[in-house]
Write a protein that holds these residues in place. Structure first.
Motif, PDB file in Angstrom:
ATOM      1  N   ASN A  37       3.155 -16.173  17.619  1.00 51.24           N
ATOM      2  CA  ASN A  37       1.900 -15.987  16.773  1.00 51.24           C
ATOM      3  C   ASN A  37       1.543 -17.463  17.504  1.00 51.24           C
ATOM      4  OD1 ASN A  37       0.716 -14.933  14.393  1.00 51.24           O
ATOM      5  ND2 ASN A  37       1.254 -16.553  13.465  1.00 51.24           N
ATOM      6  N   ILE A  48      -0.134  -9.730  11.199  1.00 53.84           N
ATOM      7  CA  ILE A  48       0.333  -9.426  12.279  1.00 53.84           C
ATOM      8  C   ILE A  48       1.179  -8.433  11.473  1.00 53.84           C
ATOM      9  CG2 ILE A  48       3.160  -9.024  13.045  1.00 53.84           C
ATOM     10  CD1 ILE A  48       0.628 -11.423  14.358  1.00 53.84           C
ATOM     11  N   SER A  51       4.117  -3.228  12.881  1.00 55.58           N
ATOM     12  CA  SER A  51       4.591  -2.440  14.245  1.00 55.58           C
ATOM     13  C   SER A  51       4.947  -3.575  15.390  1.00 55.58           C
ATOM     14  CB  SER A  51       3.663  -1.503  14.971  1.00 55.58           C
ATOM     15  OG  SER A  51       2.272  -2.237  14.909  1.00 55.58           O
ATOM     16  N   CYS A  52       3.979  -5.024  15.272  1.00 56.72           N
ATOM     17  CA  CYS A  52       4.712  -5.948  16.139  1.00 56.72           C
ATOM     18  C   CYS A  52       5.508  -6.819  16.242  1.00 56.72           C
ATOM     19  CB  CYS A  52       3.337  -6.163  15.905  1.00 56.72           C
ATOM     20  SG  CYS A  52       3.033  -8.185  17.074  1.00 56.72           S
ATOM     21  N   LYS A  53       6.166  -6.267  14.949  1.00 58.53           N
ATOM     22  CA  LYS A  53       7.547  -7.288  15.267  1.00 58.53           C
ATOM     23  C   LYS A  53       8.323  -5.921  15.595  1.00 58.53           C
ATOM     24  CE  LYS A  53       9.912  -6.224  11.259  1.00 58.53           C
ATOM     25  NZ  LYS A  53      11.571  -5.167  11.576  1.00 58.53           N
TER      26      LYS A  53
END
Length: 70
Positions: A37, A48, A51-53
């Motif tokens: 980030n 955020i 899906s980014c995680k």
């Protein structure tokens, strides 16, 4: 800029005795996510998504498998 280096990550995984890629989970307040980030969203203008995680977690698991195969 502070980056997680592959060698450091390998040592952390070894010290913590992680044996299975499914033991690795990425949460929003973990160091990996904080660094990503900081690098890609410096001004915090982007929210955020979950899906980014999931993508970061999948990449971490692939990296873990690659380390195990060495």
């Amino acid at each position: 800029m502070n980056y997680l280096k592959p060698g450091l990550l390998k040592n952390i995984m070894t010290i913590q005795s992680i044996q299975n890629k499914d033991d690795l989970i990425v949460i929003f307040n973990c160091e990996l996510f904080r660094i990503l980030n900081l690098h890609y969203n410096r001004s915090n203008q982007i929210n955020i998504s979950i899906s980014c995680k999931e993508i970061a977690q999948g990449s971490l698991k692939e990296f873990f498998v690659a380390i195990q195969q060495q």
